[in-house]
Design a protein around this motif. Structure first.
Motif, mmCIF file in Angstrom:
data_model
loop_
_atom_site.group_PDB
_atom_site.id
_atom_site.type_symbol
_atom_site.label_atom_id
_atom_site.label_comp_id
_atom_site.label_asym_id
_atom_site.label_seq_id
_atom_site.Cartn_x
_atom_site.Cartn_y
_atom_site.Cartn_z
ATOM 1 N N THR A 100 0.828 -1.212 0.000
ATOM 2 C CA THR A 100 0.000 0.000 0.000
ATOM 3 C C THR A 100 0.854 1.250 0.000
ATOM 4 O OG1 THR A 100 -1.764 -1.154 1.191
ATOM 5 C CG2 THR A 100 -1.807 1.247 1.234
ATOM 6 N N ARG A 101 1.902 1.256 0.804
ATOM 7 C CA ARG A 101 2.769 2.434 0.891
ATOM 8 C C ARG A 101 3.542 2.658 -0.410
ATOM 9 N NH1 ARG A 101 4.114 4.212 6.374
ATOM 10 N NH2 ARG A 101 2.896 3.028 7.884
ATOM 11 N N THR A 102 4.035 1.591 -1.039
ATOM 12 C CA THR A 102 4.788 1.770 -2.281
ATOM 13 C C THR A 102 3.897 2.291 -3.400
ATOM 14 O OG1 THR A 102 4.452 -0.566 -2.838
ATOM 15 C CG2 THR A 102 6.500 0.010 -1.716
ATOM 16 N N ARG A 103 2.634 1.889 -3.401
ATOM 17 C CA ARG A 103 1.719 2.391 -4.424
ATOM 18 C C ARG A 103 1.290 3.822 -4.142
ATOM 19 N NH1 ARG A 103 -2.057 -3.067 -5.028
ATOM 20 N NH2 ARG A 103 -0.501 -4.307 -6.167
ATOM 21 N N SER A 104 1.235 4.194 -2.869
ATOM 22 C CA SER A 104 0.846 5.562 -2.513
ATOM 23 C C SER A 104 1.973 6.557 -2.764
ATOM 24 C CB SER A 104 0.436 5.619 -1.036
ATOM 25 O OG SER A 104 -0.643 4.753 -0.767
ATOM 26 N N PHE A 105 3.230 6.086 -2.691
ATOM 27 C CA PHE A 105 4.375 6.977 -2.862
ATOM 28 C C PHE A 105 5.312 6.421 -3.946
ATOM 29 C CE2 PHE A 105 2.977 7.176 1.590
ATOM 30 C CZ PHE A 105 2.650 8.528 1.677
ATOM 31 N N PRO A 106 4.876 6.464 -5.219
ATOM 32 C CA PRO A 106 5.697 5.876 -6.288
ATOM 33 C C PRO A 106 7.017 6.595 -6.507
ATOM 34 C CG PRO A 106 3.859 7.122 -7.209
ATOM 35 C CD PRO A 106 3.624 7.040 -5.735
ATOM 36 N N HIS A 107 7.124 7.856 -6.060
ATOM 37 C CA HIS A 107 8.378 8.593 -6.281
ATOM 38 C C HIS A 107 9.548 7.968 -5.517
ATOM 39 C CE1 HIS A 107 6.940 10.329 -2.472
ATOM 40 N NE2 HIS A 107 8.209 10.603 -2.217
ATOM 41 N N LEU A 108 9.261 7.123 -4.520
ATOM 42 C CA LEU A 108 10.329 6.452 -3.789
ATOM 43 C C LEU A 108 11.008 5.372 -4.621
ATOM 44 C CD1 LEU A 108 8.643 6.136 -0.274
ATOM 45 C CD2 LEU A 108 10.295 7.844 -1.050
ATOM 46 N N GLY A 109 10.332 4.924 -5.695
ATOM 47 C CA GLY A 109 10.995 4.053 -6.656
ATOM 48 C C GLY A 109 10.889 2.562 -6.393
ATOM 49 N N TRP A 110 9.977 2.141 -5.508
ATOM 50 C CA TRP A 110 9.808 0.718 -5.233
ATOM 51 C C TRP A 110 8.529 0.211 -5.889
ATOM 52 C CZ3 TRP A 110 11.087 -1.185 0.388
ATOM 53 C CH2 TRP A 110 12.449 -0.967 0.640
ATOM 54 N N ARG A 111 8.590 -1.019 -6.422
ATOM 55 C CA ARG A 111 7.405 -1.689 -6.942
ATOM 56 C C ARG A 111 7.468 -3.147 -6.485
ATOM 57 N NH1 ARG A 111 7.872 -1.537 -12.779
ATOM 58 N NH2 ARG A 111 9.346 -3.231 -12.417
ATOM 59 N N VAL A 112 6.550 -3.540 -5.620
ATOM 60 C CA VAL A 112 6.539 -4.908 -5.107
ATOM 61 C C VAL A 112 6.028 -5.825 -6.211
ATOM 62 C CG1 VAL A 112 5.683 -6.462 -3.337
ATOM 63 C CG2 VAL A 112 6.172 -4.085 -2.753
ATOM 64 N N ASP A 113 6.922 -6.659 -6.729
ATOM 65 C CA ASP A 113 6.577 -7.572 -7.821
ATOM 66 C C ASP A 113 6.334 -8.999 -7.340
ATOM 67 O OD1 ASP A 113 6.731 -5.614 -9.685
ATOM 68 O OD2 ASP A 113 8.749 -6.101 -10.387
ATOM 69 N N GLY A 114 6.792 -9.330 -6.149
ATOM 70 C CA GLY A 114 6.614 -10.677 -5.639
ATOM 71 C C GLY A 114 6.588 -10.689 -4.130
ATOM 72 N N VAL A 115 5.957 -11.714 -3.568
ATOM 73 C CA VAL A 115 5.798 -11.826 -2.120
ATOM 74 C C VAL A 115 6.172 -13.241 -1.690
ATOM 75 C CG1 VAL A 115 4.154 -11.806 -0.201
ATOM 76 C CG2 VAL A 115 3.983 -10.077 -2.009
ATOM 77 N N CYS A 116 6.886 -13.336 -0.575
ATOM 78 C CA CYS A 116 7.136 -14.616 0.080
ATOM 79 C C CYS A 116 6.533 -14.569 1.484
ATOM 80 C CB CYS A 116 8.633 -14.911 0.172
ATOM 81 S SG CYS A 116 9.396 -15.413 -1.390
#
Length: 492
Positions: free
Chosen positions: A180-196
């Motif tokens: 949720t946080r990475t999608r709310s703040f895309p300027h930080l440059g993270w995109r969660v592509d996978g989960v373990c």
């Protein structure tokens, strides 16, 4: 990625690797951006050195090489060397918060000290020009160019480009919060592509908020090496013992992934965190927040001088605005209101009047239309606001008289939002920590959405400022305030 015949809108890192979005040993955009930053720093440094040398030395071309050439070349070489040694071009810091500018400033300060000591040792009479003119000019130009490059990078990230693929490993609840946080703040440059996760399952069986669950926590290193993730974000989960985290770090050695572990016990960041080794055990030491002392004294001096300078600069604008307020509607120029400041002491805040006379008495009639978060009363289309007042509020011009509050010491340039007495009376013990410091003309709430923020988020930002305050953070907030004011987001 196909699930039951459907194409997922969130392809995995493996699919992006196959499609060419991710490349080993590093993402192509990271390499290009790093080369661009290095080229920008090199060119701007050379241009500044050349311009200063030409302006001050071209009049006496006969001794150019003897008098200027060595110092000019040495200054440029010293600056670029300091940038390289301090890892100011490391991909992990480029475009990432205040650390990039902190390293840049530290590099230039180091270059200044070395250059000054070298000049003293060589008894050079021309060293002052390069120490007091050249390097400060280089600092101004390089920081500006870095900032412009960062703006471009942030625009790219908001459009879904130039993002670092992240593998999140932890409990479903904490991973979901990270997504949720990475999608709310895309300027930080993270995109969660996978989960373990512990059992390899998500909340929707094989997915978690649309992100595929690729495996178990014990398989993190294998997925990183196979699928090309650039960041491994470890979030809290009972599975993560010190031994397992250590082994994960060992298994990631040699890969291109950066391992980041989220703190479990408390949300503290910035200069209060220190890593110490005691008896061979790495310990995270959290220093107490600084409410007094030398740094606070420096902040007070900066507040006073900054308010005085800004009042002089904005005096013509404030006089013009005052005239417009008088002509637009009946009433005085200023609006005075009681607010609560440091240690619960009340003071009178000053603003340009933006509402009709008697607006406070009409508040009860508009209570059912309140759109404010928590105890705040806000209306996007408040009928009490005048025509001039609407413009003043949009660009925060109505708050300029608060510079007098800063000048008299009841407020600071940067700090938590000053609450009303009735708001403060309803505070619990946790929220009352906002009153440990002076309220601010601007703050984290100002650059993060203002009135559009949920109440809990506004409180969290204020408490974060109280806990993690630093002079560097104040500088970043003041810089970002200008952009927030020009955009007018959340101002009504």
């Amino acid at each position: 990625m196909r699930q039951g015949g459907l194409v997922s809108p969130f392809p995995s890192a493996r699919e992006r690797l196959a499609n060419g979005t991710i490349s080993r040993p590093a993402i192509e955009w990271e390499q290009r951006y790093r080369r661009t930053v290095i080229a920008s720093d090199t060119i701007t440094t050379a241009l500044v050195v050349g311009a200063i040398g030409d302006f001050f030395g071209a009049r006496d071309a006969a001794n150019w090489h003897e008098k200027w050439g060595i110092l000019a070349f040495g200054t440029e070489l010293l600056v670029l060397g300091a940038l390289a040694v301090s890892r100011s071009w490391a991909p992990a810091v480029l475009g990432q918060g205040a650390e990039e500018f902190r390293r840049l400033g530290r590099s230039l300060f180091t270059a200044t000290v070395v250059l000054a000591l070298g000049g003293i040792a060589l008894t050079s009479r021309n060293i002052k020009l390069w120490v007091f003119v050249a390097i400060p000019t280089i600092a101004l130009v390089t920081m500006t160019s870095r900032y412009l490059l960062r703006l471009w990078l942030h625009r790219q990230r908001k459009e879904g480009r130039c993002l670092r693929p992240v593998l999140a490993a932890g409990s479903p609840a904490t991973v979901r919060d990270l997504i949720t946080r990475t999608r709310s703040f895309p300027h930080l440059g993270w995109r969660v592509d996978g989960v373990c996760t512990t059992d390899g399952l998500g909340i929707e069986d094989d997915r978690l908020d649309g992100v595929p669950v690729v495996g178990r926590l014990s398989d993190v290193a294998n997925h990183v090496r196979r699928d090309g993730y650039r960041v491994v974000a470890v979030t809290p989960d009972p599975h993560w013992s010190p031994d397992r985290l250590r082994r994960l770090a060992w298994n990631l050695e040699g890969s291109d992934a950066e391992m980041i572990v989220a703190p479990v016990l408390m949300e503290v960041a910035g200069p209060r965190l220190h890593v110490d080794a005691v008896l061979g055990i790495p310990l995270l030491r959290v220093s107490m927040p600084a409410f007094t002392g030398g740094r606070r004294a420096i902040k007070g001096v900066v507040d006073w001088m900054g308010a005085a300078i800004l009042l002089l600069l904005f005096a013509p604008l404030m006089a013009f605005v005052g005239l417009l307020v008088l002509l637009d509607s009946r009433g005085g120029v200023f609006y005075r209101q009681r607010r609560v400041g440091k240690d619960g002491r009340e003071f009178t805040i000053l603003k340009f009047r933006t509402m009709v006379t008697g607006a406070h008495g009409a508040r009860a009639e508009l209570a059912e239309r309140n759109e404010g978060a928590g105890p705040l009363f806000k209306l996007r289309r408040d009928p009490r606001v005048t025509r001039v007042g609407a413009v003043l509020r949009r660009y925060s011009i109505d708050e300029l008289p608060q510079l007098f509050n800063v000048l008299t010491g009841s407020m600071s340039l940067v700090g938590p939002r000053p609450p009303l007495p009735e708001e403060s009376a309803a505070y619990g013990p946790d929220i009352r920590r906002r009153l440990l410091v002076k309220p601010g003309l601007t703050g984290l709430w100002q650059i993060s959405g203002r009135s559009d923020l949920p109440w809990d988020e506004a409180v969290r930002l204020d408490l974060r400022y109280v806990e993690d305050w630093s002079l560097a953070l104040d500088t970043v907030i003041l810089w970002k305030t200008l952009r927030a004011v020009l955009h007018g987001q959340g101002a009504y």
